[in-house]
Scaffold this motif. Structure first.
Motif, mmCIF file in Angstrom:
data_model
loop_
_atom_site.group_PDB
_atom_site.id
_atom_site.type_symbol
_atom_site.label_atom_id
_atom_site.label_comp_id
_atom_site.label_asym_id
_atom_site.label_seq_id
_atom_site.Cartn_x
_atom_site.Cartn_y
_atom_site.Cartn_z
ATOM 1 N N THR A 86 19.476 35.584 17.887
ATOM 2 C CA THR A 86 20.915 35.826 17.613
ATOM 3 C C THR A 86 21.290 37.279 17.508
ATOM 4 N N ILE A 87 20.357 38.004 16.920
ATOM 5 C CA ILE A 87 20.447 39.415 16.765
ATOM 6 C C ILE A 87 20.512 40.298 18.093
ATOM 7 N N ALA A 88 19.624 39.741 18.948
ATOM 8 C CA ALA A 88 19.501 40.358 20.413
ATOM 9 C C ALA A 88 20.765 39.856 21.125
ATOM 10 N N TRP A 89 21.377 38.763 20.979
ATOM 11 C CA TRP A 89 22.530 38.222 21.396
ATOM 12 C C TRP A 89 23.864 39.037 21.003
ATOM 13 N N LEU A 90 23.859 39.379 19.874
ATOM 14 C CA LEU A 90 24.900 40.170 19.244
ATOM 15 C C LEU A 90 24.870 41.470 19.783
ATOM 16 N N TYR A 91 23.642 42.012 19.699
ATOM 17 C CA TYR A 91 23.581 43.308 20.476
ATOM 18 C C TYR A 91 24.062 43.413 21.792
ATOM 19 N N ILE A 92 23.708 42.532 22.509
ATOM 20 C CA ILE A 92 24.133 42.564 23.992
ATOM 21 C C ILE A 92 25.593 42.399 24.142
ATOM 22 N N TRP A 93 26.121 41.538 23.413
ATOM 23 C CA TRP A 93 27.272 41.207 23.481
ATOM 24 C C TRP A 93 28.475 42.383 23.093
ATOM 25 N N PHE A 94 28.013 43.023 22.097
ATOM 26 C CA PHE A 94 28.701 44.047 21.323
ATOM 27 C C PHE A 94 28.675 45.158 22.378
ATOM 28 N N PHE A 95 27.590 45.653 22.867
ATOM 29 C CA PHE A 95 27.608 46.966 23.606
ATOM 30 C C PHE A 95 27.972 46.811 25.221
ATOM 31 N N ARG A 96 27.626 45.534 25.584
ATOM 32 C CA ARG A 96 28.268 45.284 26.885
ATOM 33 C C ARG A 96 29.648 45.014 27.011
ATOM 34 N N GLY A 97 30.420 44.546 25.706
ATOM 35 C CA GLY A 97 31.840 44.369 25.950
ATOM 36 C C GLY A 97 32.818 45.481 25.217
ATOM 37 N N THR A 98 32.118 46.497 24.911
ATOM 38 C CA THR A 98 32.877 47.752 24.609
ATOM 39 C C THR A 98 32.677 48.786 25.528
ATOM 40 N N PRO A 99 33.751 49.949 25.994
ATOM 41 C CA PRO A 99 33.569 50.642 27.114
ATOM 42 C C PRO A 99 32.768 51.858 26.388
ATOM 43 N N VAL A 100 31.832 52.327 27.242
ATOM 44 C CA VAL A 100 30.941 53.527 26.860
ATOM 45 C C VAL A 100 31.637 54.731 26.448
ATOM 46 N N TYR A 101 32.931 54.888 26.992
ATOM 47 C CA TYR A 101 33.674 56.066 26.295
ATOM 48 C C TYR A 101 33.838 55.939 25.031
ATOM 49 N N VAL A 102 34.340 54.845 24.685
ATOM 50 C CA VAL A 102 34.688 54.497 23.144
ATOM 51 C C VAL A 102 33.421 54.534 22.501
ATOM 52 N N GLN A 103 32.444 54.184 22.798
ATOM 53 C CA GLN A 103 31.245 54.353 21.915
ATOM 54 C C GLN A 103 30.610 55.688 21.625
ATOM 55 N N LEU A 104 30.969 56.499 22.679
ATOM 56 C CA LEU A 104 30.830 58.123 22.880
ATOM 57 C C LEU A 104 31.607 58.607 21.395
ATOM 58 N N LEU A 105 32.870 58.153 21.683
ATOM 59 C CA LEU A 105 33.782 58.716 20.586
ATOM 60 C C LEU A 105 33.359 58.334 19.076
ATOM 61 N N ILE A 106 33.135 57.088 19.083
ATOM 62 C CA ILE A 106 32.705 56.485 17.787
ATOM 63 C C ILE A 106 31.552 57.182 16.947
ATOM 64 N N TRP A 107 30.537 57.453 18.120
ATOM 65 C CA TRP A 107 29.347 58.251 17.481
ATOM 66 C C TRP A 107 29.687 59.664 17.271
ATOM 67 N N PHE A 108 30.678 60.283 17.959
ATOM 68 C CA PHE A 108 30.880 61.676 17.607
ATOM 69 C C PHE A 108 31.892 61.785 16.412
ATOM 70 N N ASN A 109 32.574 60.963 16.121
ATOM 71 C CA ASN A 109 33.471 60.923 15.099
ATOM 72 C C ASN A 109 32.802 60.135 13.742
ATOM 73 N N LEU A 110 31.705 59.831 13.921
ATOM 74 C CA LEU A 110 31.094 59.123 12.784
ATOM 75 C C LEU A 110 31.218 59.748 11.359
ATOM 76 N N ALA A 111 31.290 60.942 11.414
ATOM 77 C CA ALA A 111 31.528 61.885 10.219
ATOM 78 C C ALA A 111 32.882 61.251 9.484
ATOM 79 N N LEU A 112 33.829 60.871 10.017
ATOM 80 C CA LEU A 112 35.095 60.442 9.348
ATOM 81 C C LEU A 112 34.881 59.411 8.622
#
Length: 290
Positions: A86-112
């Motif tokens: 289930t953990i593996a399925w959730l990981y695949i579901w989340f990172f395949r389901g969101t744009p990589v551009y959004v993921q980059l911005l989330i990591w870069f602005n994690l200090a917020l």
């Protein structure tokens, strides 16, 4: 009876049309407002070469992280343990389901969200920890891991179950079976899409400009901002991206050929072998006629 070859008029017409369109495109760009002399002038600019090196580094590092995560989560996904699967399925579901551009911005602005990173044994400001390189690595690597997990899972499932049963009968543990029996045979299925993913990674890495990582595209944009040669610098970046993908495509071809040895009785000739064979046939013709 004399055999007359079929004439393919449609092929000639389509070829003429394609050549005509290509010539028209070349003429249009040659007459456009483009300073073509700037392209070869900036092609080997130190900033461009530095950005090129950073692009290769972040692409290789992200692909390596994605490959490791892909193997781990593919095995977890196939596990009989419902928690790990289930953990593996959730990981695949989340990172395949969101744009990589959004993921980059989330990591870069994690200090917020977390101004201070406190791990107990390590404490520092998040802005100091989450550098552009780390944000790019996590954004690209974690996203790639989700896709690689599905590729590895498909490769593992392509191996006959009898191989696993035979290894267990020989006394191998589950981890030994996976490492010594299943994965080596699955590589024939895993390698081709993995090569495609890496070539795609070389191009997707251009998105790291959003996190201020000094890659090839960022270097081209910086030069364009000062020289006002915007389109020219985009052409320079495109040339280098084409060069990178071409070089790694050749490596992918020979890697696929290496892992296909156990599946094919005779490997098809490489492009170099075909050229040598054609040259040899041409050189032997006069001697045969004599």
């Amino acid at each position: 009876m004399k055999a007359i070859p079929v004439r393919h008029y449609g092929r000639w017409v389509s070829a003429v049309v394609a050549i005509g369109l290509f010539v028209a495109l070349v003429v249009a760009f040659s007459n456009g407002n483009v300073r073509w002399a700037t392209v070869p002038e900036k092609l080997f600019d130190p900033s461009i070469l530095s950005g090129l090196g950073n692009t290769v580094i972040i692409s290789v590092a992200s692909m390596a992280l994605g490959l490791v995560l892909g193997v781990v989560f593919a095995v977890m996904r196939l596990s009989k343990n419902p928690v790990t699967s289930t953990i593996a399925w959730l990981y695949i579901w989340f990172f395949r389901g969101t744009p990589v551009y959004v993921q980059l911005l989330i990591w870069f602005n994690l200090a917020l969200i977390f101004p201070i990173l406190n791990l107990g044994f390590y404490k520092d400001e998040m802005t100091q920890v989450m550098t552009p390189f780390l944000a790019a690595l996590l954004g690209l690597g974690l996203n790639e891991g989700a896709y690689m997990a599905e590729i590895v899972r498909a490769g593992i499932q392509s191996v006959d179950e009898g191989q696993t049963e035979a290894s267990h009968a020989l006394g191998m543990k589950q981890t030994q079976t996976m490492r010594r029996v299943v994965l080596p045979q699955a590589m024939r299925v895993i390698v081709p899409p993995t090569g495609n993913e890496f070539i795609n990674m070389l191009k997707t890495s251009s998105l790291v400009v959003a996190v201020q990582y000094a890659d090839l595209l960022r270097a081209a944009q910086d030069i364009a901002a000062t020289s006002f040669a915007v389109m020219e610098m985009f052409f320079v970046a495109s040339i280098w991206y084409l060069a990178l993908t071409s070089v790694f495509s050749v490596g992918q071809y020979y890697l696929e050929r290496h892992y296909a040895r156990g599946a094919l009785r005779s490997l098809p000739p490489t492009p170099l072998q075909k050229i040598k064979a054609n040259l040899a046939s041409f050189s032997n013709r006069p001697s045969q006629g004599a």
